[in-house]
Design an enzyme around this catalytic site. Structure first.
Site, PDB file in Angstrom:
ATOM      1  N   TYR A 113     -22.248  33.187   9.530  1.00 41.97           N
ATOM      2  CA  TYR A 113     -22.985  32.180  10.288  1.00 41.97           C
ATOM      3  C   TYR A 113     -24.487  32.340  10.051  1.00 41.97           C
ATOM      4  O   TYR A 113     -24.981  33.434   9.758  1.00 41.97           O
ATOM      5  CB  TYR A 113     -22.685  32.301  11.786  1.00 41.97           C
ATOM      6  N   ILE A 156     -24.805  38.161  18.112  1.00 44.06           N
ATOM      7  CA  ILE A 156     -25.359  37.809  16.805  1.00 44.06           C
ATOM      8  C   ILE A 156     -25.703  39.072  16.024  1.00 44.06           C
ATOM      9  O   ILE A 156     -26.508  39.892  16.475  1.00 44.06           O
ATOM     10  CB  ILE A 156     -26.607  36.924  16.958  1.00 44.06           C
ATOM     11  N   GLU A 157     -25.102  39.197  14.848  1.00 40.13           N
ATOM     12  CA  GLU A 157     -25.325  40.368  14.012  1.00 40.13           C
ATOM     13  C   GLU A 157     -25.655  39.977  12.576  1.00 40.13           C
ATOM     14  O   GLU A 157     -25.420  40.727  11.636  1.00 40.13           O
ATOM     15  CB  GLU A 157     -24.093  41.281  14.064  1.00 40.13           C
ATOM     16  N   GLY A 158     -26.227  38.783  12.416  1.00 39.21           N
ATOM     17  CA  GLY A 158     -26.594  38.318  11.082  1.00 39.21           C
ATOM     18  C   GLY A 158     -27.205  36.934  11.159  1.00 39.21           C
ATOM     19  O   GLY A 158     -27.383  36.353  12.222  1.00 39.21           O
TER      20      GLY A 158
END
Length: 304
Positions: A113, A156-158
């Site tokens: 994403y 959210i990790e990207g």
């Protein structure tokens, strides 16, 4: 024994109130859990039926942005693309009837994403509003049926970190368009500020932040030593404008590479120190599957 005068009784009462006001105010918290990434973790209704959780994050809306069609992945629970997840409506309604807030968690560790612009953020917010929250559209299916979720969790990790603040603003604006507030939560890594949602948290729009105090040894609990964790906790509680901050933990040793805190240590050492903060909200656990292994939430819930 002589009866004290009324003036003396009032003076004693006022003195007691004054002393109470000077004492540190210790308050209880809640437990948040992630559900959805293992088909062997029980149903959503069973999860809420434990009575252990005040928040359930349905994980994950794992693909979105940059021209992608948003995709929901609930692992072995159901296939949203054959409309098999619409039967979760009854479970969601049951959870909410028990006072549990049910959130849609977006993101996750897979990282499929990214948002490329403010318009991209606005389009995703509209999709989430119509598909999971209080909106509706003839062009949008509701993967979880007619149930209206309580809000959105940013795991959210990207992706590009520049537009998650716009996404938060657009989602929060829908609070004025429905019958209930849209709650926002986030699960940042414990290094402060978080590289992915740090800018979004600066907006002050989030209601709950469950910081992942695991897989980061320099900033997490080490058996018998909580100094690093407390230093990091202070950074978060003083650096983020949010009402409640949660201690994010793995629910079992196998749930993360490091950072698990035995229940006895959590209850006797860590929680008493955290509860002195007015922003203390409770504990977040990853995840329901791992919580089932040893009953961690049941062991700690009376101390949280």
């Amino acid at each position: 024994m002589a009866k004290p005068s009324s003036s003396l009784s009032v003076a004693c009462l006022l003195g007691a109130i004054f002393l109470f006001s000077l004492a540190p105010q210790i308050h209880g918290g809640s437990i948040a859990i992630y559900w959805g990434q293992n088909g062997n973790e029980g149903t959503l209704a069973e999860t809420c039926g434990t009575g252990n959780y005040d928040f359930v994050n349905i994980a994950f809306l794992c693909s979105f942005g940059s021209g992608q069609s948003p995709q929901l992945n609930l692992a072995g629970h159901c296939d949203p693309y054959s409309n098999a997840c619409t039967n979760l409506t009854a479970d969601i309604n049951l959870c909410q009837s028990k006072g549990v807030k049910v959130m849609l968690s977006i993101g996750g560790g897979a990282g499929g994403y990214s948002l490329k612009s403010e318009q991209d953020a606005a389009d995703l917010a509209l999709y989430i509003w119509n598909s999971f929250l209080g909106g509706s559209s003839s062009s949008s299916k509701r993967p979880l049926g007619d149930a209206v979720l309580d809000g959105v969790d940013f795991d959210i990790e990207g992706g590009n970190p520049d537009y998650y603040s716009a996404l938060a603003a657009h989602l929060k604006s829908y609070s004025s368009k429905g019958n209930k507030d849209v709650y926002l939560s986030a699960a940042p890594q414990c290094p402060f500020p978080d590289q992915w949602v740090g800018k979004a948290l600066d907006t002050g729009l989030f209601d709950y932040v469950w910081v992942q105090f695991y897989n980061n040894p320099p900033r997490q609990y080490v058996q018998g030593n909580q100094a690093n964790l407390m230093d990091s906790w202070k950074q978060w509680t003083t650096g983020v404008h949010v009402k409640y901050i949660f201690l994010g933990l793995p629910a079992a040793p196998a749930a993360a590479g490091s950072g698990f805190i035995p229940a006895a240590s959590l209850e006797s050492q860590v929680l008493p120190a955290l509860k002195g903060s007015s922003k203390y909200g409770g504990v977040m656990l990853w995840s329901k599957f791992y919580d089932d292994q040893d009953g961690y939430s049941s062991d700690i819930k009376n101390s949280v």
